[in-house]
Write a protein that holds these residues in place. Structure first.
Motif, PDB file in Angstrom:
ATOM      1  N   ARG A  10      44.744 -27.887 -25.976  1.00  0.00           N
ATOM      2  CA  ARG A  10      43.516 -27.180 -25.633  1.00  0.00           C
ATOM      3  C   ARG A  10      43.852 -25.823 -25.062  1.00  0.00           C
ATOM      4  NH1 ARG A  10      39.427 -31.613 -24.035  1.00  0.00           N
ATOM      5  NH2 ARG A  10      40.471 -33.370 -24.922  1.00  0.00           N
ATOM      6  N   ASN A  11      42.954 -24.936 -25.252  1.00  0.00           N
ATOM      7  CA  ASN A  11      43.089 -23.612 -24.668  1.00  0.00           C
ATOM      8  C   ASN A  11      42.137 -23.568 -23.480  1.00  0.00           C
ATOM      9  OD1 ASN A  11      43.763 -20.976 -24.231  1.00  0.00           O
ATOM     10  ND2 ASN A  11      42.395 -20.168 -25.799  1.00  0.00           N
ATOM     11  N   GLU A  12      42.609 -24.034 -22.321  1.00  0.00           N
ATOM     12  CA  GLU A  12      41.740 -24.108 -21.148  1.00  0.00           C
ATOM     13  C   GLU A  12      42.481 -23.577 -19.928  1.00  0.00           C
ATOM     14  OE1 GLU A  12      42.676 -28.879 -20.556  1.00  0.00           O
ATOM     15  OE2 GLU A  12      40.652 -28.252 -21.054  1.00  0.00           O
ATOM     16  N   THR A  13      41.714 -23.040 -19.020  1.00  0.00           N
ATOM     17  CA  THR A  13      42.299 -22.555 -17.773  1.00  0.00           C
ATOM     18  C   THR A  13      42.659 -23.757 -16.892  1.00  0.00           C
ATOM     19  OG1 THR A  13      40.200 -22.495 -16.590  1.00  0.00           O
ATOM     20  CG2 THR A  13      40.814 -20.506 -17.863  1.00  0.00           C
ATOM     21  N   GLU A  14      43.381 -23.490 -15.821  1.00  0.00           N
ATOM     22  CA  GLU A  14      43.738 -24.564 -14.893  1.00  0.00           C
ATOM     23  C   GLU A  14      42.478 -25.211 -14.322  1.00  0.00           C
ATOM     24  OE1 GLU A  14      46.493 -25.428 -10.955  1.00  0.00           O
ATOM     25  OE2 GLU A  14      45.880 -23.374 -11.381  1.00  0.00           O
ATOM     26  N   GLU A  15      41.482 -24.401 -14.022  1.00  0.00           N
ATOM     27  CA  GLU A  15      40.225 -24.933 -13.467  1.00  0.00           C
ATOM     28  C   GLU A  15      39.475 -25.771 -14.497  1.00  0.00           C
ATOM     29  OE1 GLU A  15      41.075 -21.647 -13.206  1.00  0.00           O
ATOM     30  OE2 GLU A  15      41.683 -21.709 -11.099  1.00  0.00           O
ATOM     31  N   GLU A  16      39.437 -25.308 -15.746  1.00  0.00           N
ATOM     32  CA  GLU A  16      38.773 -26.073 -16.811  1.00  0.00           C
ATOM     33  C   GLU A  16      39.497 -27.403 -17.046  1.00  0.00           C
ATOM     34  OE1 GLU A  16      36.999 -22.429 -19.560  1.00  0.00           O
ATOM     35  OE2 GLU A  16      39.073 -23.115 -19.855  1.00  0.00           O
ATOM     36  N   ARG A  17      40.807 -27.354 -17.025  1.00  0.00           N
ATOM     37  CA  ARG A  17      41.591 -28.572 -17.195  1.00  0.00           C
ATOM     38  C   ARG A  17      41.324 -29.530 -16.035  1.00  0.00           C
ATOM     39  NH1 ARG A  17      47.025 -30.699 -16.162  1.00  0.00           N
ATOM     40  NH2 ARG A  17      47.606 -31.961 -17.966  1.00  0.00           N
ATOM     41  N   ALA A  18      41.276 -29.006 -14.813  1.00  0.00           N
ATOM     42  CA  ALA A  18      41.000 -29.844 -13.648  1.00  0.00           C
ATOM     43  C   ALA A  18      39.605 -30.456 -13.746  1.00  0.00           C
ATOM     44  CB  ALA A  18      41.141 -29.033 -12.360  1.00  0.00           C
TER      45      ALA A  18
END
Length: 184
Positions: A10-18
């Motif tokens: 996935r192309n997600e930021t650390e916050e999106e992943r969290a």
């Protein structure tokens, strides 16, 4: 095939992943919480049954240990909810997800111990047969295969270091989701 079609992950930021991992974790915890709360509720009623007073001391000790383990499992599996409430809005979700994941893992281990002791007590009272420890051992082995063996096998078989971003490869980073799952 274009590069986009072959790209994995996935192309997600650390916050999106969290955020995603938090939702996944809470869904997993709901299943375990329900089971441990039902089991714990039933355990609490045993002491009020007339037969409890007639149990040998060893079975009463097993019962007490089982209730304590059930209480600890309940605490560990409900802990992520309290954690989330107390840190919501503080911009610490990645750290909260890691902590909640650890609490969940401990809660599952305590649930395994609670179920083991419950099964041991029930079979001892119901059968008084010397094969009870062997049956309990076989059931615990089954739990271990289902809860840990197969997931760890799948994680090892279907992931590689290249599947994880560089931050997740650090030994101290810890994979909050227990490894990459198919489609995660």
């Amino acid at each position: 095939m274009r590069e986009e079609g072959r790209r994995r992950g996935r192309n997600e930021t650390e916050e999106e992943r969290a955020d995603r991992m938090w939702v996944e974790l809470i869904q997993e915890v709901r299943v375990a919480q329900t089971g441990v709360q039902i089991l714990f509720g039933f355990l609490l009623t045993v002491v009020f049954q007339q037969k409890y007073a007639t149990l040998p001391d060893s079975d009463q000790v097993i019962y007490i240990v089982t209730v304590i383990l059930g209480a600890c499992a309940t605490g560990a599996l409900i802990g992520p909810v309290s954690l989330h409430r107390l840190v919501a809005g503080r911009r610490v979700k990645p750290q909260a997800v890691r902590l909640a994941s650890g609490m969940t893992f401990v809660g599952l281990a305590l649930l395994l111990a609670t179920m083991t002791c419950s099964l041991l007590l029930i079979l001892r009272v119901a059968t008084h047969d010397p094969y009870v420890p062997w049956v309990v051992t076989a059931v615990v082995a089954w739990y271990l295969v289902c809860w840990y063996g197969l997931p760890l096998w799948a994680r090892r078989r279907h992931t590689s270091w290249s599947d994880h971003p560089p931050a997740a490869r650090r030994p101290d980073a810890g994979d909050t989701g227990g490894g990459r799952e198919a489609g995660s």
